[in-house]
Design an enzyme around this catalytic site. Structure first.
Site, PDB file in Angstrom:
ATOM      1  N   GLU A 103      38.835   7.324 135.121  1.00 43.30           N
ATOM      2  CA  GLU A 103      39.141   8.613 134.494  1.00 43.30           C
ATOM      3  C   GLU A 103      38.864   8.575 132.995  1.00 43.30           C
ATOM      4  O   GLU A 103      38.388   9.560 132.409  1.00 43.30           O
ATOM      5  CB  GLU A 103      40.604   8.990 134.757  1.00 43.30           C
ATOM      6  N   TRP A 118      35.160   8.936 132.533  1.00 42.07           N
ATOM      7  CA  TRP A 118      34.736  10.331 132.694  1.00 42.07           C
ATOM      8  C   TRP A 118      35.030  11.118 131.425  1.00 42.07           C
ATOM      9  O   TRP A 118      34.217  11.940 130.976  1.00 42.07           O
ATOM     10  CB  TRP A 118      35.453  10.970 133.883  1.00 42.07           C
TER      11      TRP A 118
END
Length: 206
Positions: A11, A14
């Protein structure tokens, strides 16, 4: 590294990826799609549908429960963000920018780059976005990620008495007429075909 740590790292990557895109693609800060063919994409969805989506009254429990959570807490799980974004863009055929703006007005953890990137990923208009023909089914997504309907019943108390068998498609329950919950505003199967045609039309222009 534990599975949780791997997910957390993914995450973070990203997030940095979307920050990178914003820096090198200024058009993303001007409400433009990353892919050129996005310019030809039509969004024929109705304003009334958008309002129902915002209010969590679409008739699809997993979508509505997620939107109720967002509206009441300012937060939503990433899987749910993908489900509701796919539903808005590919079931309701409403411009992803409207959803992007609504999320930023509600999210306590709102980050422009990540939010923009996430919405364009779901709408298939962004860098490394999901293929346009990948359209989440809100019923099967609910069945997979909220098997017993616990999340749905938490945020949609009107469905608390609906049996598990029907919790993700309450309109099919024989006693649905006595439930204070709306019927689906669109038919997923029908809208899927419309969406595929709209995206193909846009891509064929380029």
């Amino acid at each position: 590294m534990s599975e949780g740590a791997q997910v957390w790292l993914s995450e973070l990557i990203w997030r940095e990826f979307y920050q990178h895109l914003i820096h090198f693609e200024p058009k993303l800060s001007k409400h433009k799609g990353y892919l050129e063919w996005e310019k030809g994409l039509r969004w024929p969805g109705e304003d009334a549908w958008f309002e129902r989506w915002c209010e969590g009254k679409t008739g699809y429990p997993i979508v509505d429960a997620a939107m109720q959570q967002l509206n009441q807490t300012g937060w939503m799980h990433n899987r749910l963000r993908m489900i509701v974004a796919s539903f808005l863009t590919k079931d309701l055929n409403i411009d992803w920018r409207r959803g992007e703006r609504y999320f930023m007005s509600k999210l306590v953890d709102g980050d422009f780059a990540a939010n923009n990137g996430g919405w364009q990923w779901c709408a298939s208009t962004g860098c490394d976005g999901q293929p346009y023909f990948r359209i989440f089914n809100p019923i099967t997504q609910g069945e997979r990620f909220d098997t017993q309907g616990e999340f749905i019943r938490t945020w949609l108390p009107s469905l608390r008495d609906v049996p598990n068998k029907f919790i993700h498609k309450p309109w099919m329950w024989p006693h649905f007429d006595g439930v204070a919950y709306p019927a689906p505003i669109v038919d997923h199967k029908t809208q899927r075909e419309i969406t595929l045609a709209l995206y193909k039309e846009a891509k064929d222009q380029f």
